[in-house]
Scaffold this active site. Structure first.
Site, short mmCIF file in Angstrom:
data_model
loop_
_atom_site.label_atom_id
_atom_site.label_comp_id
_atom_site.label_asym_id
_atom_site.label_seq_id
_atom_site.Cartn_x
_atom_site.Cartn_y
_atom_site.Cartn_z
N LYS A 246 -0.80 15.55 -12.85
CA LYS A 246 -0.06 14.43 -12.27
C LYS A 246 0.91 13.88 -13.32
O LYS A 246 0.51 13.48 -14.40
CB LYS A 246 -1.03 13.34 -11.82
N ASP A 251 3.90 3.78 -13.16
CA ASP A 251 3.41 3.43 -11.83
C ASP A 251 3.33 1.92 -11.65
O ASP A 251 2.43 1.27 -12.17
CB ASP A 251 2.02 4.05 -11.60
N LYS A 258 1.29 -3.55 -8.03
CA LYS A 258 0.12 -3.91 -8.83
C LYS A 258 0.28 -5.32 -9.39
O LYS A 258 1.40 -5.77 -9.65
CB LYS A 258 -0.03 -2.94 -10.02
N ASP A 269 0.24 7.04 -16.73
CA ASP A 269 -0.11 7.65 -15.45
C ASP A 269 0.33 9.10 -15.35
O ASP A 269 0.18 9.74 -14.32
CB ASP A 269 0.48 6.84 -14.29
N GLU A 330 -0.18 6.97 -4.86
CA GLU A 330 0.96 7.90 -4.86
C GLU A 330 0.67 9.22 -5.56
O GLU A 330 1.27 10.24 -5.25
CB GLU A 330 2.17 7.22 -5.52
N ARG A 332 -1.79 11.26 -5.43
CA ARG A 332 -2.28 12.32 -4.54
C ARG A 332 -1.17 12.90 -3.68
O ARG A 332 -1.25 14.04 -3.22
CB ARG A 332 -3.42 11.77 -3.67
#
Length: 479
Positions: A246, A251, A258, A269, A330, A332
């Site tokens: 990933k 993020d 968030k 991330d 996001e 996934r």
């Protein structure tokens, strides 16, 4: 790597020395007098793990033989002693250190060296006074008559791969977007001699990677899809092992924004991408005879532009439709496209790594990684054993079919979140939908980035996954 790793048949008397004792009585050979010997024996009886003796001309250290450690616990014991030595080296401003042992077994020396070298890492790229940050420690000499040069070089390359992953994770998002990550990977491939293709936005559109494109709609920077490939002539496998990482360079959570305190550290991330790149570096430089492919989908996740909204339906590259109910789930979505892309290789095994869920952190903390998948029991067992050997331990979660019901959508093939319970598992179940090959998912959210120091893993980016993957792949070569 700033510290040069060297080897010798035997230690020199005038230089600082650390001795790993097989038995307590072995210390006598290094002590100058009975007083020193009695001091060392007294400290060993008091269970002092690392004993320092100032002989004026040099510093002398003893590592007492542990009574209650064996197997992979023993390997971690020596890594942690290496970390303790690194702390003393800094405080005493030592320029070099020799390591030796009174045992014929050389592995403890390598383990201790690993801990010491990993603990020597620093990220001072943005410090104004770099000299003040740099250690004077420049050379670590492993002295053992039977130690093979190849083992020393292997350790050096593995540490280099871990440091590369740490550097990627620690790099601020302002200077590491998806395109810049692609350039870094291209440079790495050129230097280490493996193939890297960086697919730009037009190619990503042509491949209909709807997950990656959807996450990218809130950003002003284009996405990339990075394909790494290493195929030596003597590879033991015809079909590749595929590593998927990933690569969300930052993020924010997108429109499912968030809280501000949860955004701190979100440059990490892309820890999965960093692990894949670092593992590639170690594998290639150590010339493991293995056909390996790496897939890294990359973008940042922001709430700007035409960002996807909760309730949108997107189409992944295999035609599956996904109802996006939370734009902060996001990772996934971009991994789905990568897992579909992996099908073209008819892979022997696919392992994906991702800082995917807070649920994984809540379940087992920073002490290990969550694992799940459809690979054979043998493969899962080998990966767990590799996790034990490197102390990047894995806890296997189930993928019971009932969890598929958590992802049922009223308007699409599936939705991207499963609710409050079993969050790490439903994320894995979502990924499983896009696989038709042996597959293992590793959620490294708890281990890739640390707010507080953890022995030789340090603080901030840890390089989690690099050593684990390398140990696992090395095991496959030796099957």
């Amino acid at each position: 790597m700033s510290v040069k790793l060297k080897q010798a048949k035997a230690p020199k008397n005038e230089q600082p020395l650390a001795v790993l004792l097989k038995e307590v009585k072995d210390a006598a050979a290094y002590c100058r007098n009975e007083s020193e010997q009695h001091f060392v024996e007294k400290k060993i009886k008091e269970k002092a793990g690392l004993i320092a003796v100032n002989q004026y001309e040099r510093m002398l250290f003893f590592v007492a033989p542990p009574e209650d450690k064996e197997g992979y616990w023993l390997r971690e014991f020596y890594r942690k002693k290496g970390f303790e030595l690194a702390q003393i080296i800094r405080s005493e401003k030592l320029e070099s250190l020799q390591l030796c042992t009174t045992s014929e077994e050389a592995q403890p020396l390598l383990d201790m060296s690993e801990g010491l070298l990993l603990a020597s890492y620093s990220f001072d790229k943005y410090k104004s006074d770099k000299k003040a940050q740099q250690s004077v420690f420049k050379a670590l000499v492993i002295a053992h008559e039977h130690l093979k040069k190849k083992a020393v070089e292997e350790l050096e390359n593995l540490v280099e791969g871990t440091f590369y992953a740490r550097d990627l994770v620690n790099e601020p998002a302002v200077s590491l977007n998806a395109e810049q990550l692609g350039k870094s990977l291209k440079k790495l491939g050129k230097e280490a001699d493996f193939k890297v293709d960086v697919l730009g936005k037009d190619k990503i559109k042509a491949l209909k990677m709807g997950g990656l494109l959807a996450v990218n709609t809130g950003s002003i920077d284009p996405p990339t899809f990075n394909v790494l490939e290493y195929k030596p002539d003597n590879a033991v496998n015809k079909q590749p092992y595929v590593l998927v990482g990933k690569g969300v360079t930052y993020d924010t959570g997108g429109l499912s924004l968030k809280p501000s305190d949860s955004m701190v550290g979100m440059k990490a991330d892309m820890g999965g991408a960093a692990a894949v790149a670092g593992a590639f570096l170690a594998v290639v430089k150590n010339k493991l005879p293995i056909y390996l492919v790496g897939l890294i989908p990359s973008t940042d996740n922001r709430p700007g532009g035409n960002a996807i909204t909760p309730g949108d339906v997107i189409t992944i590259s295999d035609g599956s439709t996904v109802e996006v109910l939370n734009t902060d789930a996001e990772g996934r979505l971009i991994l789905a496209d990568a897992l579909v892309y992996a099908k073209k290789y008819k892979p022997e095994l696919v392992i994906d790594l991702a800082t995917l869920t807070g649920a994984a952190v809540a379940a087992i903390g920073k002490e290990g990684c969550v694992m799940m998948g459809t690979a054979s029991e043998e493969s899962r067992k080998q990966l767990k054993e590799a996790g034990n050997e490197t102390y990047e331990r894995l806890v296997e979660f189930p993928l019971w079919e009932e969890y598929r019901d958590y992802l049922k959508s009223d308007i699409a093939d599936l939705k991207n979140i499963g609710g409050r319970t079993a969050g790490a598992i439903t994320a894995g179940m979502f990924l499983k939908h896009f696989t038709d090959y042996p597959w293992i998912h590793l959620d490294i959210a708890g281990t890739a980035y640390l707010d507080t120091p953890d022995y030789y893993k340090g603080k901030n980016g840890t390089g989690a996954g690099v050593r684990l993957l390398y140990q696992f792949l090395k095991t496959l070569v030796k099957k």
